[in-house]
Scaffold this active site. Structure first.
Site, PDB file in Angstrom:
ATOM      1  N   THR A  16     -10.283  -7.696   2.742  1.00 51.08           N
ATOM      2  CA  THR A  16     -11.017  -7.298   4.086  1.00 51.08           C
ATOM      3  C   THR A  16     -12.724  -7.290   3.793  1.00 51.08           C
ATOM      4  O   THR A  16     -13.451  -7.513   4.757  1.00 51.08           O
ATOM      5  CB  THR A  16     -10.516  -5.631   4.200  1.00 51.08           C
ATOM      6  OG1 THR A  16      -9.458  -5.656   4.633  1.00 51.08           O
ATOM      7  CG2 THR A  16     -11.746  -5.075   5.265  1.00 51.08           C
ATOM      8  N   SER A  75      -7.626 -12.569  -1.708  1.00 49.01           N
ATOM      9  CA  SER A  75      -7.193 -11.172  -2.244  1.00 49.01           C
ATOM     10  C   SER A  75      -6.268 -11.325  -3.403  1.00 49.01           C
ATOM     11  O   SER A  75      -5.110 -11.786  -3.328  1.00 49.01           O
ATOM     12  CB  SER A  75      -6.760 -10.233  -1.056  1.00 49.01           C
ATOM     13  OG  SER A  75      -6.341  -9.019  -1.447  1.00 49.01           O
ATOM     14  N   THR A 119     -21.178  -2.156  -9.539  1.00 49.65           N
ATOM     15  CA  THR A 119     -20.619  -2.492 -10.806  1.00 49.65           C
ATOM     16  C   THR A 119     -19.370  -3.257 -10.586  1.00 49.65           C
ATOM     17  O   THR A 119     -18.329  -2.989 -10.003  1.00 49.65           O
ATOM     18  CB  THR A 119     -20.377  -1.160 -11.547  1.00 49.65           C
ATOM     19  OG1 THR A 119     -21.736  -0.417 -11.671  1.00 49.65           O
ATOM     20  CG2 THR A 119     -19.927  -1.339 -12.965  1.00 49.65           C
ATOM     21  N   CYS A 153       5.377   0.764  16.976  1.00 48.12           N
ATOM     22  CA  CYS A 153       5.699   1.880  16.082  1.00 48.12           C
ATOM     23  C   CYS A 153       4.972   1.673  14.675  1.00 48.12           C
ATOM     24  O   CYS A 153       4.729   2.783  14.125  1.00 48.12           O
ATOM     25  CB  CYS A 153       6.884   2.480  16.040  1.00 48.12           C
ATOM     26  SG  CYS A 153       7.603   3.233  17.674  1.00 48.12           S
TER      27      CYS A 153
END
Lengths: 393, 145
Positions: free
Chosen positions: A73, A200, A238, A328
């Protein structure tokens, strides 16, 4: 109860080698990599070694083209917002697709509110972007094209090399979200003609909370957070030393796996078995995604006339972890934007279920699904008003 | 999002699924677009609901509330069944996640509509058409992965 984990597009189990590589940087050497003392410089070396490995993973020329982030992200945010801001003088038009991850789509939507214009390209019935559509969408003020390498929901692989070539020819920055491609097949920034590439770690046996962004030399990207001078001033904070070391280890494990693709072939073989079994045992099922050209581990099907959440919960009773594109579970009013973009009607999209395998998936896991899914579907269909009326409907 | 143990228990041990042939009243509510469609069937004898079944396309909450609601009104007079609220159904299930509350509204609507259908039939009127969903409020936002 034994867990049958088939939600590896959501996250994966960490490789033992990865964990082993990370451990010393949690306890033995916990130094801040910016420290001038040798304790800190040892941590710095670990980060820079990791950067070199990660550069190799991307087939990048220079490790300085890699910055470490907190995950997919953040990589997507820096790539899109960072490139849009840094190049706003050239234009404020962005091209992306309707099937991108929300980490791309919602950045684009936010930029629209800030004066940018965004074209969301459609996809075909397999969920694939047409490079010709990219070409047609280009305007004189187009500054960025962002098309994912492989889709998280369907696994459909996008023609990013072609799209990258179009962008390169027009001198437009090309970003690809390769989060779902990384670890499954080699990522080659040169072959893809890519300027910015997001990955990622936790999607390919690395730790959560760390990712990387490839930024081709000469491509202007603004920092989107303000802070220290870390990561070539592109990403302050950091350095997550153990995470970065873990990401690099995941990269090297993946590179080794490409040299000896047995593990990949096994994943695909099990996925194909699961697919064949589902189609054999359950009527009125459709495959979502490209029949061949999709990631080796992904199977997304729609079981018609029922809704996905019931299936997921029934599976959960048997220890099976899967996911669905139903409203859902997507957390919004509509079912999966990816499935809708492929032309599925709402009902069929609500009935989607995704199984995503990993190198740790076994025949036993597949058997468990093939045992549990058919009765679950039957139970739900027997109470569905659409099932009995499907002939007349 | 997490369901209560009662909801899970209900979902595991569902009752009253299926249709009633020659039902005295059918209440068709919901919209497949939103992912929830509920058909409630009732059999009425002497003003008392003697049998009640459901067919539901929808999530676990919609299915569990269908089962709960049909169980609840079985044996009730038609008048009493009209007083059943979604709140009471939800309470019987120890609550629902906030984004799932609209599913219980569907059960209340389904019962009311089935009874309306029954009343119309009694008066010799044509059966009720399927109710178009009015876009009930789901009110949830957020992403995954």
């Amino acid at each position: 109860m034994k867990i049958h984990y088939l939600d590896n597009n959501a996250t994966t189990r960490m490789d033992d080698e990865v964990l082993k590589a990370m451990m010393p940087y949690m306890t033995d050497n916990y130094a801040n990599a910016s420290g001038v003392y040798s304790f800190g410089q040892d941590a710095r070396k670990a980060v820079e070694d990791a950067r070199a490995v990660t550069a190799k993973f991307f087939n990048a020329d220079d490790p300085r083209e890699i910055i470490f982030t907190s995950g997919g992200t953040e990589s997507d945010n820096i790539a899109i917002r960072g490139a849009a801001l840094a190049n706003a003088a050239k234009g404020k038009h962005i091209i992306t697709s309707a099937i991108e991850h929300h980490a791309v789509l919602n950045v684009c939507k936010a930029l629209e509110k800030e004066g940018y214009e965004v074209t969301y390209l459609p996809v075909d019935k397999y969920g694939v972007v047409n490079p010709d559509d990219v070409k047609k969408a280009i305007r004189p003020d187009t500054v960025l094209i962002s098309i994912m390498a492989a889709n998280n929901e369907t696994g459909s692989i996008q023609p990013v090399a072609e799209i990258g070539a179009i962008a390169r020819e027009q001198k437009i920055i090309f970003h690809t979200d390769a989060v779902q491609a990384a670890g499954k097949y080699p990522i080659d920034v040169k072959a893809m003609n890519a300027d910015l590439v997001s990955i990622s770690a936790h999607k390919f046996y690395g730790p959560k909370g760390v990712g990387a962004l490839y930024i081709r030399k000469g491509v202007k990207v603004s920092a989107i957070m303000q802070g220290g001078h870390h990561e070539n001033r592109k990403r302050p904070g950091t350095e997550n030393v153990p995470g970065i070391v873990g990401l690099a280890k995941a990269c090297s494990v993946a590179m080794d796996s490409f040299k000896n693709p047995k593990a990949h072939e096994k994943v695909k073989m099990l996925r194909d078995k699961l697919q064949a079994g589902i189609f054999e045992k359950i009527p009125e099922v459709i495959l979502n995604g490209h029949p061949e050209n999709r990631t080796e581990n992904t199977l997304n099907v729609s079981v018609k006339f029922i809704e996905g959440e019931g299936m997921l919960i029934q599976m959960d009773f048997e220890g099976i972890c899967a996911s669905s594109g139903s409203a859902c579970t997507s957390g919004s009013l509509d079912p999966s934007h990816v499935l809708l973009a492929m032309g599925l009607d709402h009902g069929t999209a609500h009935g989607s279920i995704r199984f995503s395998l990993s190198k740790y998936t076994t025949q036993e896991d597949i058997d468990a699904v093939l045992k549990a899914l058919p009765p679950a579907v039957e139970k739900l269909r027997n109470m569905s008003p659409f099932w009995k009326n499907r002939v007349t409907a | 999002m997490k369901y209560s143990e009662k909801v899970m228990e209900r979902f595991k041990n569902l009752k009253n699924m299926g249709r009633i042939e020659n039902a005295d009243g059918i209440g068709k509510v919901g919209n497949a677009k939103c992912g929830d469609v509920m058909w409630i069937y009732i059999k009425v004898d002497n003003g008392i609901i003697t049998d009640c079944k459901f067919e539901t396309f929808g999530c676990v909450a919609a299915i569990a509330t269908s089962s709960q609601a049909t169980d609840l009104i079985k044996g009730m007079t038609v008048e009493k069944a009209l007083e059943v609220t979604n709140k009471s159904i939800v309470e019987m299930l120890d609550g629902l996640p906030p984004e799932k509350l609209h599913c219980s509204v569907l059960a209340e609507d389904g019962i009311k509509r089935a009874i309306e259908d029954y009343n119309r039939k009694k008066q010799g009127l044509p059966p009720l058409p399927e109710k178009e969903d009015d876009g009930h409020d789901h009110g949830h936002e957020g992403e995954e992965e």
